[in-house]
Design a protein around this motif. Sequence first.
Motif, PDB file in Angstrom:
ATOM      1  N   GLY A 194     -25.669 -15.668  -0.733  1.00 29.91           N
ATOM      2  CA  GLY A 194     -24.633 -16.678  -0.566  1.00 29.91           C
ATOM      3  C   GLY A 194     -24.805 -17.343   0.785  1.00 29.91           C
ATOM      4  N   HIS A 195     -23.939 -18.276   1.096  1.00 27.18           N
ATOM      5  CA  HIS A 195     -24.061 -18.964   2.389  1.00 27.18           C
ATOM      6  C   HIS A 195     -22.719 -19.509   2.843  1.00 27.18           C
ATOM      7  CE1 HIS A 195     -23.704 -23.196   0.989  1.00 27.18           C
ATOM      8  NE2 HIS A 195     -24.066 -22.665  -0.157  1.00 27.18           N
ATOM      9  N   ALA A 196     -22.651 -19.786   4.144  1.00 24.88           N
ATOM     10  CA  ALA A 196     -21.428 -20.340   4.729  1.00 24.88           C
ATOM     11  C   ALA A 196     -21.203 -21.778   4.257  1.00 24.88           C
ATOM     12  CB  ALA A 196     -21.540 -20.307   6.251  1.00 24.88           C
ATOM     13  N   HIS A 197     -19.955 -22.187   4.263  1.00 23.72           N
ATOM     14  CA  HIS A 197     -19.577 -23.571   3.933  1.00 23.72           C
ATOM     15  C   HIS A 197     -20.025 -23.964   2.527  1.00 23.72           C
ATOM     16  CE1 HIS A 197     -18.871 -23.444   8.196  1.00 23.72           C
ATOM     17  NE2 HIS A 197     -20.164 -23.290   8.419  1.00 23.72           N
ATOM     18  N   CYS A 198     -19.911 -23.016   1.592  1.00 21.69           N
ATOM     19  CA  CYS A 198     -20.386 -23.276   0.226  1.00 21.69           C
ATOM     20  C   CYS A 198     -19.361 -24.125  -0.537  1.00 21.69           C
ATOM     21  CB  CYS A 198     -20.629 -21.954  -0.511  1.00 21.69           C
ATOM     22  SG  CYS A 198     -21.285 -22.196  -2.175  1.00 21.69           S
ATOM     23  N   GLY A 199     -19.788 -25.298  -0.937  1.00 25.12           N
ATOM     24  CA  GLY A 199     -18.893 -26.197  -1.662  1.00 25.12           C
ATOM     25  C   GLY A 199     -18.501 -25.641  -3.018  1.00 25.12           C
ATOM     26  N   GLY A 200     -19.431 -24.929  -3.659  1.00 24.66           N
ATOM     27  CA  GLY A 200     -19.138 -24.353  -4.974  1.00 24.66           C
ATOM     28  C   GLY A 200     -18.073 -23.282  -4.887  1.00 24.66           C
ATOM     29  N   VAL A 214     -25.223 -23.771  -8.485  1.00 22.42           N
ATOM     30  CA  VAL A 214     -24.010 -24.000  -7.709  1.00 22.42           C
ATOM     31  C   VAL A 214     -23.315 -22.660  -7.450  1.00 22.42           C
ATOM     32  CG1 VAL A 214     -21.706 -25.035  -7.753  1.00 22.42           C
ATOM     33  CG2 VAL A 214     -23.687 -26.352  -8.555  1.00 22.42           C
ATOM     34  N   ALA A 215     -23.220 -22.279  -6.190  1.00 19.09           N
ATOM     35  CA  ALA A 215     -22.499 -21.073  -5.731  1.00 19.09           C
ATOM     36  C   ALA A 215     -23.217 -19.756  -6.037  1.00 19.09           C
ATOM     37  CB  ALA A 215     -21.070 -21.034  -6.266  1.00 19.09           C
ATOM     38  N   ASN A 216     -24.526 -19.785  -6.207  1.00 22.23           N
ATOM     39  CA  ASN A 216     -25.320 -18.564  -6.417  1.00 22.23           C
ATOM     40  C   ASN A 216     -24.658 -17.568  -7.376  1.00 22.23           C
ATOM     41  OD1 ASN A 216     -24.424 -18.758  -3.237  1.00 22.23           O
ATOM     42  ND2 ASN A 216     -23.703 -16.844  -4.133  1.00 22.23           N
ATOM     43  N   ALA A 261     -29.913 -17.951  -5.325  1.00 23.63           N
ATOM     44  CA  ALA A 261     -29.316 -18.640  -4.172  1.00 23.63           C
ATOM     45  C   ALA A 261     -28.566 -19.870  -4.656  1.00 23.63           C
ATOM     46  CB  ALA A 261     -30.405 -19.030  -3.175  1.00 23.63           C
ATOM     47  N   CYS A 262     -27.849 -20.481  -3.722  1.00 22.71           N
ATOM     48  CA  CYS A 262     -27.097 -21.699  -4.054  1.00 22.71           C
ATOM     49  C   CYS A 262     -28.035 -22.910  -4.002  1.00 22.71           C
ATOM     50  CB  CYS A 262     -25.952 -21.880  -3.060  1.00 22.71           C
ATOM     51  SG  CYS A 262     -24.879 -23.289  -3.433  1.00 22.71           S
ATOM     52  N   SER A 263     -27.666 -23.953  -4.716  1.00 22.43           N
ATOM     53  CA  SER A 263     -28.456 -25.194  -4.687  1.00 22.43           C
ATOM     54  C   SER A 263     -28.309 -25.932  -3.370  1.00 22.43           C
ATOM     55  CB  SER A 263     -28.001 -26.126  -5.819  1.00 22.43           C
ATOM     56  OG  SER A 263     -28.176 -25.514  -7.060  1.00 22.43           O
ATOM     57  N   ASP A 264     -27.380 -25.511  -2.548  1.00 22.94           N
ATOM     58  CA  ASP A 264     -27.085 -26.194  -1.287  1.00 22.94           C
ATOM     59  C   ASP A 264     -28.375 -26.483  -0.491  1.00 22.94           C
ATOM     60  OD1 ASP A 264     -24.302 -26.300   0.674  1.00 22.94           O
ATOM     61  OD2 ASP A 264     -26.275 -26.464   1.627  1.00 22.94           O
ATOM     62  N   SER A 265     -28.490 -27.712  -0.026  1.00 26.47           N
ATOM     63  CA  SER A 265     -29.721 -28.157   0.651  1.00 26.47           C
ATOM     64  C   SER A 265     -29.932 -27.479   2.002  1.00 26.47           C
ATOM     65  CB  SER A 265     -29.666 -29.674   0.851  1.00 26.47           C
ATOM     66  OG  SER A 265     -28.552 -30.013   1.664  1.00 26.47           O
TER      67      SER A 265
END
Length: 206
Positions: free
Chosen positions: A103-109, A67-69, A42-46
């Motif tokens: 993955g996820h929406a609004h992924c900065g990576g 970052v970015a899975n 998964a992404c590191s996104d909180s």
Amino acid sequence: MTDASDPLLSGYRRFREHSWPEAKAEYEALAQGQTPHTLIVACSDSRADPALIFDAAPGQLFVVRNVANLVPPYQPDGQLHGVSAALEFGVKVLNVSRIVVMGHAHCGGVNAMLNGTPDSCSDFVAPWVAQAAPVVRMICESLPAEDPGRLAEETVVRLSIENLRTFPWIAERERAGKLTLSGLHFGIADGTLRALNGPGRFEPLA
Ligand SMILES: [Zn+2]
């Protein structure tokens, strides 16, 4: 970490007061060893935490976040491959039966693959996301999409799954029916998961 207003400290105190008494026996058993059923990349996104989304108990998920899975391709060259090390341990030692790339929406990576990394992140983020940027840009330029960000995020999930299959011990286990590979995309705003199906499309998970 002694400031009472520190959210980490107050969170730990809630854990000790509310969760620990109930979970104590479970943790004691887990101290003997772990047998997670699934490895999640998964992404590191909180905002996209696999343990919360899957309502998972300790010991159930072996989670690799970056970052970015991204899953880089198999490259056993003696260099420092953190993602590949986690995959090797999860597959060969823990014998997980499933690998999920989420993955996820609004992924900065992923956004950085399309629009560039912040100037301050040239040491590591830029080369890390560059591994997938050409494919992501090519797909987004060739397929008109209502939401290019989402298309890019889905493309990264597909790419990571393709790269999982470059690991010979993953491909072998998948062929033998001992390991399945799945792709998911988490919509932060609506809390729903969409799953990558056989033909390569993402559809809402029932
Ligand atoms: Zn992300």
